[in-house]
Design an enzyme around this catalytic site. Structure first.
Site, PDB file in Angstrom:
ATOM      1  N   GLU A   1       0.657  -1.539   0.185  1.00 40.06           N
ATOM      2  CA  GLU A   1      -0.216  -0.037  -0.053  1.00 40.06           C
ATOM      3  C   GLU A   1       0.572   1.188  -0.161  1.00 40.06           C
ATOM      4  O   GLU A   1       0.472   2.461   0.719  1.00 40.06           O
ATOM      5  CB  GLU A   1      -1.248  -0.220   1.625  1.00 40.06           C
ATOM      6  CG  GLU A   1      -1.806  -1.300   0.772  1.00 40.06           C
ATOM      7  CD  GLU A   1      -3.048  -1.118   2.279  1.00 40.06           C
ATOM      8  OE1 GLU A   1      -2.708  -1.168   3.666  1.00 40.06           O
ATOM      9  OE2 GLU A   1      -3.596  -1.026   1.794  1.00 40.06           O
TER      10      GLU A   1
ATOM     11  N   TYR B   1     -11.686  17.895  19.768  1.00 37.79           N
ATOM     12  CA  TYR B   1     -10.081  17.442  19.814  1.00 37.79           C
ATOM     13  C   TYR B   1     -10.386  17.112  18.401  1.00 37.79           C
ATOM     14  O   TYR B   1      -9.729  16.525  17.392  1.00 37.79           O
ATOM     15  CB  TYR B   1      -9.922  16.378  20.438  1.00 37.79           C
ATOM     16  CG  TYR B   1      -8.934  17.355  21.556  1.00 37.79           C
ATOM     17  CD1 TYR B   1      -7.673  17.088  22.123  1.00 37.79           C
ATOM     18  CD2 TYR B   1      -9.962  17.810  22.532  1.00 37.79           C
ATOM     19  CE1 TYR B   1      -7.002  18.254  22.238  1.00 37.79           C
ATOM     20  CE2 TYR B   1      -9.608  18.549  23.579  1.00 37.79           C
ATOM     21  CZ  TYR B   1      -8.187  18.844  23.013  1.00 37.79           C
ATOM     22  OH  TYR B   1      -7.122  19.729  24.463  1.00 37.79           O
TER      23      TYR B   1
HETATM   24 ZN   LIG Z   1      -4.921  -0.834   3.787  1.00 34.30          ZN
END
Ligand SMILES: [Zn+2]
Length: 215
Positions: A77, A123
């Protein structure tokens, strides 16, 4: 990049990877982390590596074009990380997880694809902000990189449909904190579905964005 800095960043990746794994934010060999180096290259977690048991010496070191210099082959990835960095020169680190609650939100049929989670807490607004959904792609489809690229200039965090978040930060610590904030807010969002929660108003969000600009 001195050898000392390189080693320090490797140790940081190992420490945060183990912390994320130990708390169940990532499972098996899913999830990956990268950090930008001063020479324009990157450190990246290797393919098929478990984030809970990384070896600092085997972390992939890439040149500025993404070519492997040393260490194991990088995550499959890596193109997701490259797509984000290409549009975000200010970002120094990226965390991508298949964290359960964020993935659950990414599978819902009726979310706002321009902003998947409403502004439930200050936040969340400060660390994540508006969260766009990137359409589903089969794993490894580099068209997913183009889809991420189209959003990364305006968003430090994107949510891949039926897959998980990609989170950029000005440091690895910032990227990890934003990932954790997103996961906890995804949990809140799921807990509150159907209960018409009181979200921050557009004025309250604008006040936060003016006071605490995100990188
Ligand atoms: Zn992934």
């Amino acid at each position: 990049m001195s050898r000392h800095d390189d080693n320090r960043l490797r140790e940081q990746i190992v420490t945060y990877g183990q912390s994320l794994f130990d708390r169940g934010l990532t499972m098996g060999s899913s999830g990956n982390i990268s950090v930008r180096l001063d020479d324009g290259g990157w450190l990246m977690t290797p393919t098929n590596a478990c984030l809970g048991r990384l070896d600092p010496a085997r972390i992939s070191r890439l040149d500025r074009d993404g070519g492997l210099i040393d260490g194991d082959k990088p995550t499959k990835e890596s193109f997701l990380h490259m797509a984000m960095y290409a549009e975000r020169p200010q970002s120094q680190a990226i965390v991508h997880l298949h964290s359960t609650h964020s993935v659950a939100v990414s599978c819902l049929p009726d979310i706002d694809t321009h902003d998947c989670i409403p502004p439930l807490t200050a936040y969340y607004v400060m660390r994540v902000g508006r969260l766009p959904l990137v359409p589903y792609h089969v794993p490894g489809d580099t068209a997913l990189g183009d889809a991420v690229k189209g959003l990364a200039g305006r968003h430090s965090t994107v949510l891949l449909a039926n897959h998980g978040p990609v989170v950029a930060g000005k440091s690895l610590e910032a990227a990890v904190y934003a990932t954790e904030e997103l996961e906890e807010t995804a949990k809140l969002f799921l807990l509150l579905r159907g209960q018409n929660p009181r979200c921050l108003t557009p004025e309250q969000v604008a006040e936060l964005e003016a006071k605490f600009p995100r990188d």
